[in-house]
Design a protein around this motif. Sequence first.
Motif, short mmCIF file in Angstrom:
data_model
loop_
_atom_site.label_atom_id
_atom_site.label_comp_id
_atom_site.label_asym_id
_atom_site.label_seq_id
_atom_site.Cartn_x
_atom_site.Cartn_y
_atom_site.Cartn_z
N CYS A 337 0.73 -1.31 0.07
CA CYS A 337 -0.10 -0.45 0.47
C CYS A 337 0.87 1.06 0.15
CB CYS A 337 -1.00 0.26 0.83
SG CYS A 337 -2.08 -1.27 1.64
N GLY A 338 1.74 1.32 -0.45
CA GLY A 338 3.45 2.45 0.11
C GLY A 338 3.81 2.22 -0.91
N GLY A 339 3.18 1.54 -2.40
CA GLY A 339 4.12 1.71 -3.90
C GLY A 339 6.11 1.58 -3.15
N GLY A 340 6.13 1.25 -2.67
CA GLY A 340 7.70 0.73 -2.36
C GLY A 340 8.10 -0.48 -2.93
N GLY A 341 7.29 -1.25 -2.51
CA GLY A 341 7.65 -2.61 -3.25
C GLY A 341 8.99 -2.95 -4.31
N ALA A 342 8.81 -1.59 -5.08
CA ALA A 342 10.26 -1.31 -6.49
C ALA A 342 11.50 -2.12 -5.71
CB ALA A 342 10.52 -0.91 -7.24
N SER A 343 12.07 -1.04 -4.30
CA SER A 343 13.09 -1.20 -4.02
C SER A 343 13.39 -2.77 -2.83
CB SER A 343 13.41 -0.40 -3.18
OG SER A 343 12.46 -0.17 -2.36
N GLY A 348 5.11 -7.59 -7.15
CA GLY A 348 4.06 -7.85 -7.27
C GLY A 348 4.78 -8.59 -8.59
N SER A 349 3.06 -9.96 -9.39
CA SER A 349 3.43 -10.35 -10.07
C SER A 349 2.84 -9.53 -11.51
CB SER A 349 2.82 -11.98 -10.45
OG SER A 349 2.67 -12.03 -11.61
N ALA A 350 2.72 -9.11 -12.72
CA ALA A 350 2.20 -8.49 -13.70
C ALA A 350 0.82 -9.51 -14.00
CB ALA A 350 2.98 -8.47 -14.98
N ALA A 351 1.07 -11.14 -13.70
CA ALA A 351 -0.31 -11.27 -13.76
C ALA A 351 -1.16 -11.40 -12.98
CB ALA A 351 -0.18 -13.77 -14.20
N ASP A 352 -1.22 -11.04 -11.49
CA ASP A 352 -1.76 -11.14 -10.61
C ASP A 352 -1.56 -9.43 -10.12
OD1 ASP A 352 -3.62 -11.66 -8.05
OD2 ASP A 352 -1.72 -12.44 -6.93
N PRO A 353 -3.20 -8.38 -10.49
CA PRO A 353 -2.66 -7.40 -10.11
C PRO A 353 -2.97 -6.95 -8.61
CG PRO A 353 -4.78 -7.90 -11.92
CD PRO A 353 -4.27 -9.05 -11.87
N SER A 355 -1.27 -8.27 -6.55
CA SER A 355 0.08 -8.45 -5.53
C SER A 355 0.76 -7.83 -6.20
CB SER A 355 0.27 -9.82 -6.13
OG SER A 355 1.09 -9.75 -7.65
N GLN A 356 -0.19 -6.35 -6.93
CA GLN A 356 0.75 -4.88 -7.21
C GLN A 356 0.75 -4.58 -6.38
OE1 GLN A 356 -0.11 -4.13 -10.62
NE2 GLN A 356 0.69 -7.03 -12.28
N THR A 357 2.10 -3.74 -6.43
CA THR A 357 2.34 -2.42 -5.04
C THR A 357 1.10 -0.93 -5.54
OG1 THR A 357 4.33 -2.11 -6.08
CG2 THR A 357 4.31 -3.23 -3.99
N GLU A 417 8.29 -12.10 -8.93
CA GLU A 417 7.98 -12.39 -10.75
C GLU A 417 8.82 -13.33 -10.38
OE1 GLU A 417 6.15 -12.62 -13.72
OE2 GLU A 417 6.35 -10.59 -11.99
N SER A 418 10.69 -13.35 -10.22
CA SER A 418 11.52 -14.17 -10.34
C SER A 418 11.13 -15.85 -9.78
CB SER A 418 13.05 -13.59 -9.77
OG SER A 418 13.55 -13.32 -9.18
N MET A 419 10.34 -15.56 -8.58
CA MET A 419 10.15 -16.60 -7.79
C MET A 419 8.82 -17.50 -8.17
SD MET A 419 11.21 -15.39 -4.01
CE MET A 419 11.28 -16.69 -3.19
N GLY A 420 8.27 -17.33 -9.22
CA GLY A 420 7.59 -17.27 -10.07
C GLY A 420 5.86 -17.13 -9.20
N GLY A 421 5.33 -16.10 -8.62
CA GLY A 421 4.79 -16.21 -7.83
C GLY A 421 4.44 -14.82 -6.85
N GLY A 422 3.44 -13.91 -6.96
CA GLY A 422 3.47 -12.67 -6.57
C GLY A 422 2.86 -12.77 -4.40
N ARG A 423 2.02 -13.74 -4.44
CA ARG A 423 1.61 -14.34 -3.26
C ARG A 423 2.35 -14.41 -2.10
NH1 ARG A 423 -5.04 -14.38 -4.36
NH2 ARG A 423 -4.78 -12.29 -5.61
N GLU A 424 2.28 -15.94 -1.91
CA GLU A 424 3.00 -17.15 -1.02
C GLU A 424 4.66 -16.41 -1.05
OE1 GLU A 424 2.40 -21.01 -0.59
OE2 GLU A 424 0.64 -20.63 -0.20
N GLN A 425 5.28 -16.07 -2.24
CA GLN A 425 6.87 -15.58 -2.86
C GLN A 425 6.92 -14.55 -1.60
OE1 GLN A 425 8.18 -18.36 -3.36
NE2 GLN A 425 7.23 -19.34 -3.88
#
Length: 662
Positions: A337-343, A348-353, A355-357, A417-425
């Motif tokens: 919710c802070g938009g800081g996941g890129a750092s 998150g995963s592009a296929a899972d909205p 999980s995206q920040t 994304e590199s671990m194959g998923g945006g939730r549990e990973q």
Amino acid sequence: MRRPARCHCGARRRDGPDLLPGPRRPRRRLRRGGAGAVLKPSPPLRRPLLFVLALCFGAASVGAAPAQVPPETTFGEAVDVNVVNVDVYVTDKAGRPVSGLRKDDFELLEDGKRVEITNFEAQASVPSPPPPAPAVPAPPGATAAPPPPAGGDPLHLVVYVDNVNVQPAHRARALQQLGSFLDRETGPGDRVMVVTDDMGGLHVRQAFTDDRAALARALDEVTRLSAQGGENDRSRRTALDAMYMIQEEALALGNVDNKFADENAEPLEVPCPVRIADPIKSYAESSRVAVLRTIASLKLFVNSLSGLPGRKVLLHVSDGVSVTPGEELFQVLQELCGGGGASSGATGSAADPASQTVDARQFGARSYQASQAMLDAQSYSTADEWTELAAHANANRVTLYTLQASGLEANSAASAESMGGGREQVLRTGSVLFIETNNRRDSLNVLASDTGGRAIFNANDLVPELERIQQDLESYYSLGFAPRRAGDGREHRIEVKVRRDGLQVRNRRSYRDKSPLERSADRTLAALFYGTEENPLEVRLDVGEVRPAEGKTFNVPLHLRIPLFKLFLQDNLQTQALVGKVRLLVATQGADGGISRVRQVEVPIRIPRDKALVALGKNFQYDLTLTLASGDQRVAVGIVDAATAQASYLARNVRVGEEAAK
């Protein structure tokens, strides 16, 4: 284990319940208790109300009216010489034990002020003595003779397995190596116990013993018990899934509302609605309750060790216990919710909205603000409770070594994304993994570092670490000092410095100076729990005939015989008699493991002067009547000479019920 050689430099006086002036070394007897015992509190005893020359004392109901005695005058002086001993481990930069230091090489501070080191001992490892020849079996019903006491302070080692916070595979690997180590190193006279903390409470799987085969059986039994370490991971994933589900619903409703909105429509749903934190808060709260239960169990067991003589070492085996439960999930929420996941990698995963920040600040008060996440996380912290537990261990002279059974852990950042998923990973990425790993370790670090022990992390091969622990047990320095305010019951800070460069020092960081009565109560409980008896007063304790009492209870008479020449009696000129005083402490443990509170009474002794010569060759008799429930009971009695503080601590097993009454 190899026996330490001891260098005595100055008079030795022990901290704890030895209250006689001077370096008295009481005889000790160790009697093993049974396995499978459960420790838990039970309702306290009522106050005793009646005692005369022959004392009648009931565990659940007692009668009342003290006998009339002459006005008490001062007789003698009860001298409580209490020395606090601090075990100090000194190593060089490579972690090797350093020997050859003298008292003048150390500086000891209490609450920041330098104190005189009155007692100093240096211990170094020497080979163990050869095992004795097999003993002739004792006849049925007889108490096994205790092993001969080793020189110096006895050592009690407890292997404490936290089944609530360990995964079965991790536990099996750790206990297999630990069992092999104990099988090689345990020697005659060593005292090792195996205890588990389970969902049903504390269980003694093997009482103190030096029997290698018995220890191996106990550890093997523990590996087959249920372990709940994986349950917490499943609960955490459930909370994470619920958080993402709320985000998914919010995004779906937002898209529908935006498509069909008109001026009469309901307010638009926004990403990261306030309720998105609810599953995480629920998980953190339930996890915190579980952590506090773990702390309470450890505190209860540490307290049970307090009355044992000598050094007590507890090796805690777990995967770690989170200091701030749920903090890693609040970190996920902060980044979502802070938009800081890129750092941090939690993009998150592009296929899972869901999980995206997103940056929830643009939605104002209708969204959960990322800045609130860490503030919410700290409301579930148990840091103070872990610090208090370490201080409690220090007060009872218990050193903790903590072993994280999960072994080598990788802490490398990766993107979801590199671990194959945006939730549990997401739990294995960047700062989220860092927080979760450190939270599990911080509790173990506090327990070990504050009590002078070691914490073992990232070790799949435990042998080198176990050998370092053995070095600590065999090679150390003991510094003793007399507290300025003896028996004040308060916690005091301890600091030890070495006047040589390049050396590292470990020791307990605090102590609590217990009152003489509290130390006597501790010793009484040690006799109750572990059968550690002392009998310098040569008291004889016999169990009389069990008789039915009211309801489903039974009267159990105990007969105490104390040689009068063992007590301090002073000639009282006013009463023309020899007078003295004995303190009596009694505690019981029921068949279900329930423990009574220790109760204490003072019994005056008066012998007419003209009968003194005859009386001093006889015994002083107490008759105690305990009212107990049916079942196998255990009773411990402490008898303390009030003038000299010399004391005996005895325990007996009692069968209570209709058959015993017959």
